[in-house]
Design a protein around this motif. Sequence first.
Motif, PDB file in Angstrom:
ATOM      1  N   ARG A   1      -4.069  75.129   0.064  1.00  0.00           N
ATOM      2  CA  ARG A   1      -4.162  75.068   1.524  1.00  0.00           C
ATOM      3  C   ARG A   1      -3.042  74.156   2.020  1.00  0.00           C
ATOM      4  O   ARG A   1      -2.731  73.139   1.407  1.00  0.00           O
ATOM      5  CB  ARG A   1      -5.515  74.505   1.954  1.00  0.00           C
ATOM      6  N   ARG A   2      -2.405  74.552   3.108  1.00  0.00           N
ATOM      7  CA  ARG A   2      -1.289  73.758   3.635  1.00  0.00           C
ATOM      8  C   ARG A   2      -1.845  72.559   4.391  1.00  0.00           C
ATOM      9  O   ARG A   2      -1.985  72.562   5.607  1.00  0.00           O
ATOM     10  CB  ARG A   2      -0.381  74.600   4.524  1.00  0.00           C
ATOM     11  N   ALA A   3      -2.152  71.542   3.638  1.00  0.00           N
ATOM     12  CA  ALA A   3      -2.644  70.271   4.157  1.00  0.00           C
ATOM     13  C   ALA A   3      -2.126  69.190   3.208  1.00  0.00           C
ATOM     14  O   ALA A   3      -2.023  69.422   1.994  1.00  0.00           O
ATOM     15  CB  ALA A   3      -4.166  70.250   4.210  1.00  0.00           C
ATOM     16  N   PHE A   4      -1.797  68.041   3.728  1.00  0.00           N
ATOM     17  CA  PHE A   4      -1.214  66.979   2.923  1.00  0.00           C
ATOM     18  C   PHE A   4      -2.050  66.677   1.683  1.00  0.00           C
ATOM     19  O   PHE A   4      -1.533  66.596   0.571  1.00  0.00           O
ATOM     20  CB  PHE A   4      -1.019  65.706   3.759  1.00  0.00           C
ATOM     21  N   ALA A   5      -3.353  66.506   1.877  1.00  0.00           N
ATOM     22  CA  ALA A   5      -4.224  66.136   0.756  1.00  0.00           C
ATOM     23  C   ALA A   5      -4.266  67.218  -0.318  1.00  0.00           C
ATOM     24  O   ALA A   5      -4.352  66.901  -1.510  1.00  0.00           O
ATOM     25  CB  ALA A   5      -5.638  65.849   1.264  1.00  0.00           C
ATOM     26  N   GLN A   6      -4.215  68.478   0.066  1.00  0.00           N
ATOM     27  CA  GLN A   6      -4.280  69.558  -0.907  1.00  0.00           C
ATOM     28  C   GLN A   6      -2.965  69.726  -1.664  1.00  0.00           C
ATOM     29  O   GLN A   6      -2.965  70.065  -2.842  1.00  0.00           O
ATOM     30  CB  GLN A   6      -4.653  70.875  -0.221  1.00  0.00           C
ATOM     31  N   ILE A   7      -1.851  69.508  -0.992  1.00  0.00           N
ATOM     32  CA  ILE A   7      -0.555  69.693  -1.638  1.00  0.00           C
ATOM     33  C   ILE A   7      -0.161  68.470  -2.456  1.00  0.00           C
ATOM     34  O   ILE A   7       0.175  68.577  -3.632  1.00  0.00           O
ATOM     35  CB  ILE A   7       0.532  70.020  -0.585  1.00  0.00           C
ATOM     36  N   TRP A   8      -0.204  67.317  -1.847  1.00  0.00           N
ATOM     37  CA  TRP A   8       0.298  66.101  -2.492  1.00  0.00           C
ATOM     38  C   TRP A   8      -0.799  65.235  -3.106  1.00  0.00           C
ATOM     39  O   TRP A   8      -0.513  64.383  -3.949  1.00  0.00           O
ATOM     40  CB  TRP A   8       1.091  65.267  -1.490  1.00  0.00           C
ATOM     41  N   GLY A   9      -2.053  65.431  -2.702  1.00  0.00           N
ATOM     42  CA  GLY A   9      -3.157  64.582  -3.154  1.00  0.00           C
ATOM     43  C   GLY A   9      -3.339  64.477  -4.655  1.00  0.00           C
ATOM     44  O   GLY A   9      -3.457  63.370  -5.186  1.00  0.00           O
ATOM     45  N   PRO A  10      -3.381  65.606  -5.393  1.00  0.00           N
ATOM     46  CA  PRO A  10      -3.591  65.482  -6.845  1.00  0.00           C
ATOM     47  C   PRO A  10      -2.510  64.648  -7.537  1.00  0.00           C
ATOM     48  O   PRO A  10      -2.823  63.787  -8.366  1.00  0.00           O
ATOM     49  CB  PRO A  10      -3.566  66.941  -7.327  1.00  0.00           C
ATOM     50  N   GLY A  11      -1.259  64.874  -7.187  1.00  0.00           N
ATOM     51  CA  GLY A  11      -0.182  64.098  -7.808  1.00  0.00           C
ATOM     52  C   GLY A  11      -0.257  62.626  -7.461  1.00  0.00           C
ATOM     53  O   GLY A  11      -0.088  61.759  -8.327  1.00  0.00           O
TER      54      GLY A  11
ATOM     55  N   PHE B   1      -8.471  82.120  -4.358  1.00  0.00           N
ATOM     56  CA  PHE B   1      -8.403  80.937  -5.206  1.00  0.00           C
ATOM     57  C   PHE B   1      -9.386  79.899  -4.696  1.00  0.00           C
ATOM     58  O   PHE B   1      -9.712  79.857  -3.514  1.00  0.00           O
ATOM     59  CB  PHE B   1      -6.985  80.359  -5.279  1.00  0.00           C
ATOM     60  N   GLN B   2      -9.883  79.083  -5.619  1.00  0.00           N
ATOM     61  CA  GLN B   2     -10.775  77.989  -5.255  1.00  0.00           C
ATOM     62  C   GLN B   2      -9.939  76.716  -5.208  1.00  0.00           C
ATOM     63  O   GLN B   2      -9.135  76.462  -6.112  1.00  0.00           O
ATOM     64  CB  GLN B   2     -11.903  77.832  -6.269  1.00  0.00           C
ATOM     65  N   GLU B   3     -10.113  75.954  -4.142  1.00  0.00           N
ATOM     66  CA  GLU B   3      -9.368  74.712  -4.023  1.00  0.00           C
ATOM     67  C   GLU B   3      -9.764  73.774  -5.152  1.00  0.00           C
ATOM     68  O   GLU B   3     -10.871  73.837  -5.673  1.00  0.00           O
ATOM     69  CB  GLU B   3      -9.634  74.055  -2.669  1.00  0.00           C
ATOM     70  N   LYS B   4      -8.831  72.895  -5.523  1.00  0.00           N
ATOM     71  CA  LYS B   4      -9.076  71.965  -6.620  1.00  0.00           C
ATOM     72  C   LYS B   4      -9.948  70.784  -6.214  1.00  0.00           C
ATOM     73  O   LYS B   4     -10.587  70.161  -7.030  1.00  0.00           O
ATOM     74  CB  LYS B   4      -7.750  71.456  -7.180  1.00  0.00           C
ATOM     75  N   MET B   5      -9.933  70.490  -4.913  1.00  0.00           N
ATOM     76  CA  MET B   5     -10.704  69.351  -4.429  1.00  0.00           C
ATOM     77  C   MET B   5     -11.287  69.682  -3.066  1.00  0.00           C
ATOM     78  O   MET B   5     -10.802  70.572  -2.379  1.00  0.00           O
ATOM     79  CB  MET B   5      -9.838  68.092  -4.364  1.00  0.00           C
ATOM     80  N   ALA B   6     -12.340  68.985  -2.724  1.00  0.00           N
ATOM     81  CA  ALA B   6     -12.977  69.227  -1.436  1.00  0.00           C
ATOM     82  C   ALA B   6     -12.006  68.909  -0.315  1.00  0.00           C
ATOM     83  O   ALA B   6     -11.234  67.967  -0.393  1.00  0.00           O
ATOM     84  CB  ALA B   6     -14.233  68.372  -1.304  1.00  0.00           C
ATOM     85  N   GLY B   7     -12.038  69.737   0.717  1.00  0.00           N
ATOM     86  CA  GLY B   7     -11.106  69.566   1.826  1.00  0.00           C
ATOM     87  C   GLY B   7     -11.801  69.097   3.075  1.00  0.00           C
ATOM     88  O   GLY B   7     -12.926  68.607   3.056  1.00  0.00           O
ATOM     89  N   ALA B   8     -11.104  69.284   4.169  1.00  0.00           N
ATOM     90  CA  ALA B   8     -11.637  68.898   5.468  1.00  0.00           C
ATOM     91  C   ALA B   8     -12.850  69.750   5.811  1.00  0.00           C
ATOM     92  O   ALA B   8     -12.988  70.877   5.355  1.00  0.00           O
ATOM     93  CB  ALA B   8     -10.553  69.055   6.536  1.00  0.00           C
ATOM     94  N   SER B   9     -13.713  69.236   6.655  1.00  0.00           N
ATOM     95  CA  SER B   9     -14.952  69.943   6.987  1.00  0.00           C
ATOM     96  C   SER B   9     -14.700  71.261   7.707  1.00  0.00           C
ATOM     97  O   SER B   9     -15.482  72.185   7.588  1.00  0.00           O
ATOM     98  CB  SER B   9     -15.863  69.045   7.820  1.00  0.00           C
ATOM     99  N   ASP B  10     -13.581  71.379   8.439  1.00  0.00           N
ATOM    100  CA  ASP B  10     -13.312  72.639   9.132  1.00  0.00           C
ATOM    101  C   ASP B  10     -13.014  73.771   8.154  1.00  0.00           C
ATOM    102  O   ASP B  10     -13.229  74.933   8.461  1.00  0.00           O
ATOM    103  CB  ASP B  10     -12.150  72.493  10.122  1.00  0.00           C
ATOM    104  N   ALA B  11     -12.542  73.426   6.974  1.00  0.00           N
ATOM    105  CA  ALA B  11     -12.244  74.451   5.974  1.00  0.00           C
ATOM    106  C   ALA B  11     -13.459  74.734   5.098  1.00  0.00           C
ATOM    107  O   ALA B  11     -13.378  75.501   4.164  1.00  0.00           O
ATOM    108  CB  ALA B  11     -11.076  74.011   5.112  1.00  0.00           C
ATOM    109  N   GLN B  12     -14.589  74.122   5.385  1.00  0.00           N
ATOM    110  CA  GLN B  12     -15.765  74.292   4.551  1.00  0.00           C
ATOM    111  C   GLN B  12     -16.753  75.280   5.153  1.00  0.00           C
ATOM    112  O   GLN B  12     -17.801  75.524   4.587  1.00  0.00           O
ATOM    113  CB  GLN B  12     -16.433  72.939   4.338  1.00  0.00           C
TER     114      GLN B  12
END
Length: 117
Positions: free
Chosen positions: A86-96, A55-66
């Motif tokens: 990805r189990r990271a706060f921004a990826q799970i809760w960020g869009p909402g 799957f492609q993430e919906k938004m850009a993540g941390a640099s370590d995941a890039q």
Amino acid sequence: MTASVGLIELLRALLLVRAGRTARATVISVKPQGESDTPVPTLRFRTEDGQNFEFQEKMAGASDAQRIGAEVVVIYDPKNPLVARRRAFAQIWGPGLFWLGMGALLLVAALVAHLVA
């Protein structure tokens, strides 16, 4: 409308966190998403029953995941493993939270416009 989208996204995130399973994932590619030049990683993971999913993430993540080959932890819905983040706060809760914040800004702008008029 944007607040509704935010609440729906938060509900989806809550359901994913409550019913989700975790797995190790590998970044297999990093490509710009849409019109933006911001690179967004594509992740590959294996479910508990041994199936591979990407799957492609919906938004850009941390640099370590890039970095291609980087390992991260994902959370996925065991009933539909394509629903994964990805189990990271921004990826799970960020869009909402983003859409909820946009709804709040629009509400404040409408209230200010109403009071000024």
